[in-house]
Design a protein around this motif. Structure first.
Motif, PDB file in Angstrom:
ATOM      1  N   LEU A 133       0.742  -1.213   0.021  1.00  0.00           N
ATOM      2  CA  LEU A 133       0.017   0.094   0.011  1.00  0.00           C
ATOM      3  C   LEU A 133       0.828   1.201  -0.032  1.00  0.00           C
ATOM      4  N   LEU A 134       1.993   1.111   0.738  1.00  0.00           N
ATOM      5  CA  LEU A 134       2.811   2.247   0.990  1.00  0.00           C
ATOM      6  C   LEU A 134       3.443   2.646  -0.325  1.00  0.00           C
ATOM      7  N   SER A 135       3.903   1.740  -0.970  1.00  0.00           N
ATOM      8  CA  SER A 135       4.704   1.760  -2.355  1.00  0.00           C
ATOM      9  C   SER A 135       3.567   2.554  -3.342  1.00  0.00           C
ATOM     10  N   GLU A 136       2.340   2.001  -3.570  1.00  0.00           N
ATOM     11  CA  GLU A 136       1.697   2.585  -4.540  1.00  0.00           C
ATOM     12  C   GLU A 136       0.948   3.864  -4.102  1.00  0.00           C
ATOM     13  N   ILE A 137       0.609   4.204  -2.967  1.00  0.00           N
ATOM     14  CA  ILE A 137       0.276   5.457  -2.274  1.00  0.00           C
ATOM     15  C   ILE A 137       1.236   6.489  -2.716  1.00  0.00           C
ATOM     16  N   ILE A 181       0.726   9.986  -5.026  1.00  0.00           N
ATOM     17  CA  ILE A 181       0.657  11.293  -4.450  1.00  0.00           C
ATOM     18  C   ILE A 181       2.079  12.322  -4.669  1.00  0.00           C
ATOM     19  N   GLY A 182       2.991  11.337  -5.391  1.00  0.00           N
ATOM     20  CA  GLY A 182       4.159  12.106  -5.918  1.00  0.00           C
ATOM     21  C   GLY A 182       5.226  12.273  -4.760  1.00  0.00           C
ATOM     22  N   LEU A 183       5.282  11.172  -3.952  1.00  0.00           N
ATOM     23  CA  LEU A 183       6.469  10.974  -3.047  1.00  0.00           C
ATOM     24  C   LEU A 183       7.473   9.981  -3.369  1.00  0.00           C
ATOM     25  N   ASP A 184       8.692  10.278  -3.184  1.00  0.00           N
ATOM     26  CA  ASP A 184       9.467   9.327  -3.329  1.00  0.00           C
ATOM     27  C   ASP A 184       9.849   8.302  -2.214  1.00  0.00           C
ATOM     28  N   ARG A 185       9.501   7.019  -2.326  1.00  0.00           N
ATOM     29  CA  ARG A 185       9.819   6.137  -1.010  1.00  0.00           C
ATOM     30  C   ARG A 185      11.211   6.029  -0.728  1.00  0.00           C
ATOM     31  N   ASP A 203      12.972  -0.238   7.820  1.00  0.00           N
ATOM     32  CA  ASP A 203      13.093   0.821   6.908  1.00  0.00           C
ATOM     33  C   ASP A 203      11.878   1.091   6.050  1.00  0.00           C
ATOM     34  N   PHE A 204      11.413   2.081   5.661  1.00  0.00           N
ATOM     35  CA  PHE A 204      10.334   2.285   4.787  1.00  0.00           C
ATOM     36  C   PHE A 204      10.715   1.957   3.348  1.00  0.00           C
ATOM     37  N   ASN A 205      11.811   1.837   3.113  1.00  0.00           N
ATOM     38  CA  ASN A 205      12.171   1.422   1.712  1.00  0.00           C
ATOM     39  C   ASN A 205      13.078   0.130   1.747  1.00  0.00           C
ATOM     40  N   LYS A 246      16.344 -10.021  -1.479  1.00  0.00           N
ATOM     41  CA  LYS A 246      14.925 -10.493  -0.532  1.00  0.00           C
ATOM     42  C   LYS A 246      13.701 -10.086  -1.026  1.00  0.00           C
ATOM     43  N   ALA A 247      12.518 -10.675  -0.450  1.00  0.00           N
ATOM     44  CA  ALA A 247      11.455 -10.385  -0.699  1.00  0.00           C
ATOM     45  C   ALA A 247      11.042  -9.205   0.452  1.00  0.00           C
ATOM     46  N   THR A 248       9.890  -8.525   0.027  1.00  0.00           N
ATOM     47  CA  THR A 248       9.545  -7.300   0.664  1.00  0.00           C
ATOM     48  C   THR A 248       7.826  -7.502   1.341  1.00  0.00           C
ATOM     49  N   ARG A 249       7.889  -7.570   2.506  1.00  0.00           N
ATOM     50  CA  ARG A 249       6.545  -7.535   3.035  1.00  0.00           C
ATOM     51  C   ARG A 249       6.644  -7.048   4.382  1.00  0.00           C
ATOM     52  N   GLY A 250       6.514  -5.810   4.353  1.00  0.00           N
ATOM     53  CA  GLY A 250       6.419  -4.830   5.743  1.00  0.00           C
ATOM     54  C   GLY A 250       4.762  -4.729   6.270  1.00  0.00           C
ATOM     55  N   ASP A 251       4.918  -4.921   7.581  1.00  0.00           N
ATOM     56  CA  ASP A 251       3.551  -5.018   8.325  1.00  0.00           C
ATOM     57  C   ASP A 251       3.646  -4.169   9.464  1.00  0.00           C
ATOM     58  N   PHE A 252       2.465  -3.895  10.127  1.00  0.00           N
ATOM     59  CA  PHE A 252       2.241  -3.610  11.402  1.00  0.00           C
ATOM     60  C   PHE A 252       2.276  -4.766  12.252  1.00  0.00           C
TER      61      PHE A 252
END
Length: 398
Positions: A9-13, A17-21, A300-302, A308-314
């Motif tokens: 979600l973070l990547s697509e948002i 909205i024009g932010l660089d992850r 890290d946010f990025n 490695k795979a990416t799966r960041g969660d709370f």
């Protein structure tokens, strides 16, 4: 339930909205997190999504915590010394009825059965012990080689009470069983519909309460049979009650008018997102929340490791003094799961909220429309493509 990681979600948002992850700061991350949490709460209750609804089979009444036999008086000498057999076993005094009392302990973390709750006659005249009882989802006892159900027993011989800030409550009841009986009491029954405990209800006490699972927020419907297997399931009336229970937090209780087996449809609680980046070396306590990517082994946010795979969660901490990072699986953390079905709605809805907070209302309105289209698309997937229509109720056809 298929879930979507928050990092997706973070990547697509960020792209919308024009932010660089790669340069995303903590302030923007926290804003996206808070907007996502708000939007999850909105979409969660909007429809009867199968992703967030569950069924449970249960029985109203106070759960039984444990049972044990009360020892009979032993035979003693004039000087008070117990008389024992050659194998050093006590000799017991045989009662006229040849019975032994089984003490049944009630779960004190459940809404308690207070003596003042019994009908006026029973409470005023002191005849609570004469109230009929009913064991539901009963356990069994064996006497003379014959296995018998506790459901056949309708009376108690006595009860024991304790006192709390509200008043006197029933702590345990005594049931007379034939001397020599062997009780088969499993604390929990494992069945196809989950874990079930034995419960007890009292005829002269109106409390017929069901406690929903801890991850539930709403009881939706109830039936006397499983509505997923028959069209003749009769809906049951119930009352949602916010019963005072200082021993257990955030519980939902349903009160029924009748005893007996119940199938209940309930809705899970929507996840709340409020965590910050996981910091190694800190001891986290129950209820705290962090953001962490077990695949990357980083908060890290990025993504930092492209191999490695990416799966960041709370992740919510479920044990005090936890020094271990979240992982799959984990005994110390539980994942705040987001249904994959909500992905497009959340991406567009959160983008709209973020742009509006930046003063770009016109752009935000466009994403609001896209978010609504995403909802309608998922409803179309459920009803038209998957054919997820609820069974017609054929119990009342006239």
């Amino acid at each position: 339930m298929k879930t979507v990681p928050f990092s997706d979600l973070l990547s697509e948002i960020c792209q919308l909205i024009g932010l660089d992850r790669t340069t995303l700061n903590e302030k923007s991350f926290n804003a996206i997190r808070d907007f996502t949490s708000r939007r999850i709460g909105t979409i969660w209750d909007r429809e009867e999504w199968p992703d967030v609804n569950r069924f449970i089979r249960t029985f109203p009444g106070n759960p039984i915590q444990n049972v044990e036999f009360v020892n009979l008086p032993s035979i003693t000498t004039e000087s008070g010394v117990d008389i024992v057999t050659q194998s050093n076993e006590d000799l017991w005094v045989q009662t006229d009825a040849n019975e032994q009392q089984l003490q049944v302990f009630l779960d004190t973390n459940f809404p308690r059965v207070y003596t003042a709750d019994f009908s006026g006659d029973a409470y005023r005249l002191g005849t609570i012990a004469e109230s009929e009882v009913q064991f539901q989802n009963p356990f069994y006892y064996t006497f003379d080689g014959e296995k018998k159900s506790m459901a056949d027993i309708k009376t108690m011989s006595d009860y024991e009470f304790q006192t709390d800030e509200v008043g006197d409550y029933i702590y345990s009841v005594f049931i007379a069983l034939p001397y020599g009986s062997v009780v088969d009491f499993p604390t929990i029954y494992e069945g196809a519909n989950g874990k079930l405990t034995t419960t007890i209800t009292f005829e002269k006490n109106p409390k017929r309460i069901v406690q929903l699972p801890t991850n539930s927020v709403q009881g939706l419907s109830a039936w006397q049979v499983d509505p997923r297997t028959t069209t003749r399931a009769v809906p049951l009336d119930f009352m949602v009650e916010d019963l005072f229970n200082s021993r257990v937090d955030e519980m939902t209780y349903l009160r029924f008018l009748q005893n007996g087996e119940k199938y209940i449809q309930y809705r899970l609680s929507a996840p709340r997102l409020n965590g910050t980046q996981y910091l190694d070396g800190l001891g986290y306590y129950y209820g705290s929340q962090v953001y962490y990517d077990p695949s990357q082994e980083s908060s890290d946010f990025n993504p930092v490791d492209i191999t490695k795979a990416t799966r960041g969660d709370f992740w919510n901490c479920i044990q005090d003094d936890t020094y271990f990072a979240p992982s799959y699986p984990s005994d110390f953390w539980s994942q705040a799961s987001i249904p994959y079905r909500f992905k497009d709605y959340l991406v567009n809805g959160v983008s709209s909220d973020f742009l509006k907070s930046e003063g770009r209302a016109d752009e935000g309105a466009m994403f609001d429309q896209l978010a609504e289209i995403a909802v309608q698309q998922q409803i179309d997937v459920l009803i038209r493509q998957q054919g997820q229509n609820q069974k017609l109720n054929m119990a009342y056809t006239y």
